[in-house]
Scaffold this motif. Structure first.
Motif, PDB file in Angstrom:
ATOM      1  N   ASP A   2       0.809  -1.208   0.000  1.00  0.00           N
ATOM      2  CA  ASP A   2       0.000   0.000   0.000  1.00  0.00           C
ATOM      3  C   ASP A   2       0.848   1.265   0.000  1.00  0.00           C
ATOM      4  O   ASP A   2       0.523   2.242  -0.676  1.00  0.00           O
ATOM      5  N   LYS A  27      -6.358   7.009  -2.892  1.00  0.00           N
ATOM      6  CA  LYS A  27      -5.731   6.652  -1.623  1.00  0.00           C
ATOM      7  C   LYS A  27      -6.738   5.915  -0.729  1.00  0.00           C
ATOM      8  O   LYS A  27      -6.397   4.906  -0.091  1.00  0.00           O
ATOM      9  N   LEU A  31      -6.379   2.077   0.681  1.00  0.00           N
ATOM     10  CA  LEU A  31      -6.423   1.776   2.106  1.00  0.00           C
ATOM     11  C   LEU A  31      -7.695   1.039   2.510  1.00  0.00           C
ATOM     12  O   LEU A  31      -7.837   0.624   3.654  1.00  0.00           O
TER      13      LEU A  31
END
Length: 166
Positions: A2, A27, A31
């Motif tokens: 990640d 993002k 996540l």
């Protein structure tokens, strides 16, 4: 990982290739978080059962153009062959298509002694009924060869689940 993906996103944002909003959305996806800005974006998803239903029903395309009822299911099957459920349903459809083609050729030969005309009519009715039954089973998650099918491909059939009556 990640972190690597987020760093690449940050580089894209700093170079001006993506906006701040696009950066935040990407993002959040990386996540696994749900962002409030993701709400307007609706993605149409179909499950495997719907795809399998359509896969079975595309056999009727041959009524529009000859052999289209072979090509369309074949293309659909091959395009999602990596999915085990679609792979088994594709085998079911191809088994019936090849079987019905053989039955049709034999029936044509038997037209010389008149019985072939009746066999073609029966095959036509069976093709409609079996295809609709197969589509309904596929939409319920059941993998079952059509009746009277010659098994060219090995199909891992699942049992039909009968719901208890109240």
């Amino acid at each position: 990982m990640d972190l690597d993906q987020i760093e690449k996103l940050n580089d894209l944002k700093q170079k001006g290739l993506i906006t701040e909003e696009e950066y935040q959305q990407a993002k959040a996806r990386i996540l696994g978080a749900q962002s409030s800005t993701d709400q307007p974006h609706t993605i149409l998803q179909t499950n495997n059962y719907d795809y399998a239903l359509v896969l079975h029903l595309t056999q009727f395309c041959s009524w529009l153009v000859p052999f289209l009822g072979l090509l369309v299911p074949l293309i659909m099957w091959q395009s999602k062959k990596d999915d085990p459920y679609i792979n088994e349903q594709g085998k079911v459809v191809m088994n019936w298509i090849f079987s019905s083609m053989i039955y049709f050729v034999v029936s044509l030969l038997l037209c010389l002694i008149v019985v072939g005309f009746f066999l073609i009519a029966i095959l036509f009715v069976c093709s409609i009924v079996f295809t609709v039954m197969g589509a309904m089973d596929a939409n319920k998650g059941v993998i079952k060869n059509y009746p009277l099918t010659i098994k060219f491909f090995d199909v891992k059939e699942t049992p039909r689940v009968i719901s208890p009556q109240n």
